[in-house]
Design a protein around this motif. Sequence first.
Motif, short mmCIF file in Angstrom:
data_model
loop_
_atom_site.label_atom_id
_atom_site.label_comp_id
_atom_site.label_asym_id
_atom_site.label_seq_id
_atom_site.Cartn_x
_atom_site.Cartn_y
_atom_site.Cartn_z
N THR A 350 5.54 0.08 6.94
CA THR A 350 6.36 -0.54 5.54
C THR A 350 7.73 -0.08 5.87
OG1 THR A 350 5.02 0.77 3.54
CG2 THR A 350 7.06 0.17 3.18
N THR A 355 8.16 -2.70 1.60
CA THR A 355 7.42 -3.69 1.94
C THR A 355 6.33 -3.57 3.16
OG1 THR A 355 9.61 -5.62 1.34
CG2 THR A 355 7.22 -6.47 2.70
N THR A 356 5.62 -3.74 2.52
CA THR A 356 4.67 -3.46 3.58
C THR A 356 4.27 -4.84 4.40
OG1 THR A 356 3.62 -1.68 2.52
CG2 THR A 356 2.66 -2.37 3.51
N ARG A 357 4.04 -4.73 5.37
CA ARG A 357 3.31 -6.19 6.44
C ARG A 357 2.00 -5.44 7.64
NH1 ARG A 357 9.42 -7.44 8.59
NH2 ARG A 357 9.44 -5.51 9.65
N VAL A 373 2.47 -10.17 4.44
CA VAL A 373 2.89 -8.99 3.29
C VAL A 373 1.89 -8.84 2.42
CG1 VAL A 373 4.86 -8.60 1.63
CG2 VAL A 373 5.59 -10.14 3.33
N ASP A 375 1.65 -6.72 -0.91
CA ASP A 375 2.97 -6.34 -2.15
C ASP A 375 2.32 -5.77 -2.40
OD1 ASP A 375 1.57 -8.43 -3.07
OD2 ASP A 375 3.26 -9.61 -3.42
N ASP A 376 1.15 -5.48 -3.12
CA ASP A 376 0.16 -4.48 -3.83
C ASP A 376 -0.47 -3.41 -3.81
OD1 ASP A 376 -1.42 -5.74 -2.44
OD2 ASP A 376 -2.77 -6.30 -4.31
N THR A 377 1.10 -2.67 -2.62
CA THR A 377 -0.49 -1.17 -2.32
C THR A 377 0.93 -0.15 -1.69
OG1 THR A 377 -1.59 -0.30 -0.67
CG2 THR A 377 0.13 -2.13 0.45
N GLU A 379 3.49 2.75 0.18
CA GLU A 379 4.56 2.59 1.09
C GLU A 379 3.51 3.85 2.22
OE1 GLU A 379 7.16 6.41 1.70
OE2 GLU A 379 8.12 4.56 1.11
N ASN A 405 -4.77 0.04 -5.23
CA ASN A 405 -4.10 -0.83 -4.45
C ASN A 405 -4.75 0.24 -2.73
OD1 ASN A 405 -2.50 1.47 -4.78
ND2 ASN A 405 -1.14 -0.10 -5.45
#
Length: 551
Positions: A350, A355-357, A373, A375-377, A379, A405
């Motif tokens: 993160t 932003t988590t990728r 990405v 984007d719906d989880t 950190e 999530n």
Amino acid sequence: MKKVFFVLMAAAALLCSCGGNKDNGSSGDGTPLSVNFSYTPTAVFAGDEVSFEAEVKGGKSPYTFKWTMGDVVLDLNRVSVKYTFHASGAPVVKLDVTDAAGTTVQKKKVVVVDPPKVQETGNLVLNWVGKMNGYNSKSTAAVADDGSVYSTCRDNKLYKWSSTGASVWVKQIFTPTGSAVNYGTPSVDTDGTIFIGAGTADGQGTLRAYNANGEVKWTFNEWYNSTGAAPAPNCVGPIVAIDASNVYFGCTGSSGIVLSADKATGARNGFLAPAGGARSGILISKNGYINWYGGKYGVFGVSKTALDAGGNSPISQAFRQYGSDLNKSYEGQIALMNIAGVPCVAGIHTTTAGTTRVYAVKAADGTPVCEVVIDDTAEQDQGGVVVDASGNIVASLNYTLGKDNGGIVVVNPTSKQVVARYRVQEKVSGSPAVDAAGNIHFGTESGFYYVVKPNGDNCDLLVKRDIAALVKADARYADSFALLSTAKIWCSPVIGDDGKIYICFTDYATRDNAAAAFGGVVSLSYAGCTGPAASDWPMMGRDRRHTCKQN
């Protein structure tokens, strides 16, 4: 005057009263009107009925009550009400109380509503469980060629179990002063040598090699400090990578280094002192690079040849990627894989922007190959990635209260798309593992063991089992684990060549009490699991021995 105190009656009695109002005979004495409410159960899931009960002090009776559940105003002027939330989220519950003098006060609370509980399903066989006298966190079990199992926990000990679960020996890795504890994971060589890096919090990190009989083979003592002060190595979730002649290891803190050492003697060959040291890894790529993750300092690489021949002065890394925008707390595990024939490092993290990728970079120079990405989880702070037989990256996810999530996500690094997802309202802190049938295994901090199988863009649930309940239901362990409440799983599953599964846990209720903490390592069997997937990196550390070397 006598202080007036009014506590509202229980729901059953009030529901029998006409209109729900109840005058307790208070005449009021000037005490300001105040209101509060409680609700049960405190862990709320969508679809479950929740009971709310008001408590009023002061003011002048009689009182009237107005309950608002999120956007819904209840037509119930009652002390106690029941309500069912049909969707997950974090609704604001409001209670407005008006007394006979016309004074109105309000109390608001946010109620976290988790998605509906996933019911337990599927069958797991408990082969055996071994008890450890400490808190197991990131430390994952390792399995030797003879079937012996090695595990560690925060009591700073290394445990050896036979293939049938009998305790063989227990060795003190180091004797701590202060709060130093072990976060290390053992690695096992083909000759039975066990390598373990352990010790953090007080800079008491140590690297040891044990013979299979429990004798200390060597202890590494060539740490480094660029300031000239006494070294104070911290080992945060380390794993020793094993090559033909050398082992590779890393630590953090004021002695944060990555090193090559002779695996027969423990003598240091060469080292470098990268920013942040190494918080996970080390990995050996098939094109001759050493890779590691340095927390907020990013992903690194160095030539194995250069590191082996480095001598007594620190050398320079070949590359550093993602070194400027990462969340400092992430300490999860990375993996190696081939993408279009090129060895790459894969992981999940993160950024400071939230932003988590899921990513993959070339092992030789850090060039990004894939960035997707999620984007719906929540950190990321732990977790990790593995690789399935199709070359997809399988990553574990944190979760947000009130949302489903968490779980796992499967990413195709070539198309740069999410190809499957399994959602659960639980945190997955270890890396997943993939078996020969393509099933994905993971444990959660809530104490459940899951097996899911990708099916289209979702996953079918094959197994969900409460590990604590499984252990306590076995007559062999009913006494030794009688106090086990929730088997918090903070580590990664290991799949043996014969399909047996090994995973460590800690008792959730005692996790913060060093004197009382205990945990265990369990051996499980699942009929659908016959061995690990034929992939570049099917589990944390690549294989059951945690060699951390790409073949």
